[in-house]
Enzyme design. Sequence first.
Site, PDB file in Angstrom:
ATOM      1  N   GLU A 256       0.886  -1.176   0.000  1.00  8.92           N
ATOM      2  CA  GLU A 256       0.000   0.000   0.000  1.00  8.92           C
ATOM      3  C   GLU A 256       0.916   1.215   0.000  1.00  8.92           C
ATOM      4  O   GLU A 256       1.559   1.506   1.013  1.00  8.92           O
ATOM      5  CB  GLU A 256      -0.880   0.004   1.256  1.00  8.92           C
ATOM      6  CG  GLU A 256      -1.803  -1.183   1.358  1.00  8.92           C
ATOM      7  CD  GLU A 256      -3.068  -1.009   0.533  1.00  8.92           C
ATOM      8  OE1 GLU A 256      -3.139  -0.103  -0.315  1.00  8.92           O
ATOM      9  OE2 GLU A 256      -3.987  -1.814   0.743  1.00  8.92           O
ATOM     10  N   CYS A 290      -1.654   9.344   2.631  1.00 12.13           N
ATOM     11  CA  CYS A 290      -1.511   8.802   1.276  1.00 12.13           C
ATOM     12  C   CYS A 290      -2.652   9.256   0.369  1.00 12.13           C
ATOM     13  O   CYS A 290      -2.480   9.384  -0.831  1.00 12.13           O
ATOM     14  CB  CYS A 290      -1.456   7.283   1.331  1.00 12.13           C
ATOM     15  SG  CYS A 290      -2.851   6.584   2.233  1.00 12.13           S
TER      16      CYS A 290
HETATM   17  P1  NAD Z   1       8.708   4.898   4.180  1.00 11.63           P
HETATM   18  O1  NAD Z   1       8.541   4.054   2.988  1.00 11.63           O
HETATM   19  O2  NAD Z   1       9.935   5.701   4.326  1.00 11.63           O
HETATM   20  O3  NAD Z   1       8.609   4.030   5.521  1.00 11.63           O
HETATM   21  C1  NAD Z   1       7.523   3.164   5.786  1.00 11.63           C
HETATM   22  C2  NAD Z   1       7.997   1.989   6.618  1.00 11.63           C
HETATM   23  O4  NAD Z   1       8.889   1.193   5.822  1.00 11.63           O
HETATM   24  C3  NAD Z   1       8.783   2.370   7.861  1.00 11.63           C
HETATM   25  O5  NAD Z   1       8.473   1.438   8.883  1.00 11.63           O
HETATM   26  C4  NAD Z   1      10.226   2.224   7.409  1.00 11.63           C
HETATM   27  O6  NAD Z   1      11.118   1.999   8.475  1.00 11.63           O
HETATM   28  C5  NAD Z   1      10.133   1.030   6.480  1.00 11.63           C
HETATM   29  N1  NAD Z   1      11.126   0.965   5.415  1.00 11.63           N
HETATM   30  C6  NAD Z   1      11.727   2.006   4.785  1.00 11.63           C
HETATM   31  N2  NAD Z   1      12.544   1.540   3.811  1.00 11.63           N
HETATM   32  C7  NAD Z   1      12.436   0.184   3.832  1.00 11.63           C
HETATM   33  C8  NAD Z   1      13.027  -0.868   3.068  1.00 11.63           C
HETATM   34  N3  NAD Z   1      13.895  -0.608   2.096  1.00 11.63           N
HETATM   35  N4  NAD Z   1      12.681  -2.140   3.363  1.00 11.63           N
HETATM   36  C9  NAD Z   1      11.793  -2.415   4.343  1.00 11.63           C
HETATM   37  N5  NAD Z   1      11.218  -1.472   5.104  1.00 11.63           N
HETATM   38  C10 NAD Z   1      11.530  -0.186   4.852  1.00 11.63           C
HETATM   39  O7  NAD Z   1       7.385   5.787   4.212  1.00 11.63           O
HETATM   40  P2  NAD Z   1       7.065   7.015   5.159  1.00 11.63           P
HETATM   41  O8  NAD Z   1       7.790   8.189   4.639  1.00 11.63           O
HETATM   42  O9  NAD Z   1       7.214   6.631   6.572  1.00 11.63           O
HETATM   43  O10 NAD Z   1       5.486   7.151   4.889  1.00 11.63           O
HETATM   44  C11 NAD Z   1       4.975   7.954   3.945  1.00 11.63           C
HETATM   45  C12 NAD Z   1       4.637   7.185   2.693  1.00 11.63           C
HETATM   46  O11 NAD Z   1       3.698   6.154   2.983  1.00 11.63           O
HETATM   47  C13 NAD Z   1       3.963   8.074   1.670  1.00 11.63           C
HETATM   48  O12 NAD Z   1       4.459   7.786   0.398  1.00 11.63           O
HETATM   49  C14 NAD Z   1       2.509   7.674   1.793  1.00 11.63           C
HETATM   50  O13 NAD Z   1       1.746   7.951   0.660  1.00 11.63           O
HETATM   51  C15 NAD Z   1       2.617   6.220   2.073  1.00 11.63           C
HETATM   52  N6  NAD Z   1       1.380   5.730   2.707  1.00 11.63           N
HETATM   53  C16 NAD Z   1       0.578   4.863   2.009  1.00 11.63           C
HETATM   54  C17 NAD Z   1      -0.621   4.428   2.558  1.00 11.63           C
HETATM   55  C18 NAD Z   1      -1.534   3.501   1.805  1.00 11.63           C
HETATM   56  O14 NAD Z   1      -2.354   2.823   2.432  1.00 11.63           O
HETATM   57  N7  NAD Z   1      -1.460   3.443   0.491  1.00 11.63           N
HETATM   58  C19 NAD Z   1      -0.989   4.860   3.832  1.00 11.63           C
HETATM   59  C20 NAD Z   1      -0.152   5.752   4.497  1.00 11.63           C
HETATM   60  C21 NAD Z   1       1.045   6.158   3.931  1.00 11.63           C
END
Ligand code: NAD
Length: 489
Positions: A256, A290
């Site tokens: 997601e 998001c």
């Molecule tokens: P992010 O991708 O930086 O981090 C999200 C999670 O993934 C964190 O727990 C982080 O530690 C982990 N992570 C980061 N890199 C990783 C990797 N290479 N492998 C495994 N885990 C990893 O995202 P963010 O900046 O914390 O959140 C914002 C983003 O999330 C925005 O792009 C937003 O649109 C998206 N989002 C999507 C939804 C949805 O349901 N579609 C909901 C909320 C947020």
Amino acid sequence: MGSNDIPFLNTGIWNGKLFLSGWNTAGKAHEILEPATGSVLTRVGMATPEDAAEAAKRARAAQAAWAALPYEQRAAIFRKAAVIIERESDGMTQWIVRETGCIPPKAGVELHMAVGILNEAAAMVTQPSGLVLPSDGGRISLARRVPHGVVGVISPFNFPLILSIRAVAPALAAGNTVVLKPDPHTPITGGYLIARVFEEAGLPKDCLQVLPGGADVGQAMCADPNIAMISFTGSTGAGRSVGEQAGRTLKKVTLELGGKNRLVILDDADVDLAASCAAWGCYLHQGQICMTTGVILVHEKIAAKVTELLAGKASHLPVGDPATQQVALGPLINERQRDRVHGIVQDSIKQGAKLAAGGTYEGNFYKPTVLTGVKPGMRCFEEEVFGPVASVVSFSSEDEAVELANRTEYGLSLGVISASTSRALALAARIPTGLLHINDQTVADEPHIPFGGRGSSGNGGRHGGPANWEEFTQWQWVTIKDSAPRYPF
Ligand code: NAD
């Protein structure tokens, strides 16, 4: 925090600890900073990839017994968890407000959704889990849904409680055990509140492990042979890397991801309501959602009026520390995000966009911003901002609106505002999207709906309602004969 007075959420419980077979001191501690003030809110343990492997091993060992527990006992745990959240909602609100930097009503939405999700999970336990299929020769043939085993849940910082529990609860309800890795900015809201709730609700030991950690821990979970599925919510870039890593061990993956959501305002729309929808869709939780309205496409006949009303709202919305003042917008999560948002605004102005409101900040507090005259190619048109920035694009025909709406790799949420619902539905049918709101803005969620996006907003997975069976279980075909047959061999 004052929460040392609240036994349920006493910081002493988790100080420097991981929730790995219960509360255990970690090798490394991690300070959680309050985004509004920069002060230290609490300390948690910081997991390592080795901790993830240990947690996955223990979760796997616990899975069969959990799935075999009588269904009434399993359902009761989810019902009790929902009651605990309602009972503890005042203390939880404080943690959510201070850790995520949100206004109290947003914390209320997280708690309300969490209760709904837990009640849905309780109901899932007694839903039918299969089909009886036609079969010849007196053989009974069944297709039934069985758990994957261990589900790894990786969640982001913006709506941490909802985005963790929407996967944790149905995964457990389907008979899986769970390793949860919340974002290191929000390990309490996205992790330890859930650990505390399930601990008190009587979830057996090892069925849920919670490991605050960074990307290295997330990557370790994706590669771990004891984890059968990853449910990831976060950015599209990280989601791609999760998909690649998990692909090597052939895990099921639900992604997601980000969004650049369109709100299309047709020429017959009520301008006051349209401006109100645009402000809500762009500025709720500082645009760190998001589903945030990323581009407002408005017909040229009413574009000036809608922009004027929107800029008026942006200039008057109070911004400040939501823990101590009554404000509409709190801080962005950290300085890095603030600088990124400001960079996008500045670059877009250099590229020809006009600033109609905002564009400035103090600390992590970014003023609600309106950019007009936005065109494809500008950063504010192309990129997910994750900040309180409204990008207004005008169009002259429905064909042009559709063309502009489709100029994005994302496809999470779409809003269309028009006096004619049939006209709005016909236009929306030409724009691929996972969530569609006719006569509303783009931000909405409910516990029982299948939530998710298309294109670079995900990989076709969904969370919620009927989708939970698809995501958190897999089919098993079962045949039963009275006695074994004799074959020609
Ligand atoms: P992010 O991708 O930086 O981090 C999200 C999670 O993934 C964190 O727990 C982080 O530690 C982990 N992570 C980061 N890199 C990783 C990797 N290479 N492998 C495994 N885990 C990893 O995202 P963010 O900046 O914390 O959140 C914002 C983003 O999330 C925005 O792009 C937003 O649109 C998206 N989002 C999507 C939804 C949805 O349901 N579609 C909901 C909320 C947020």
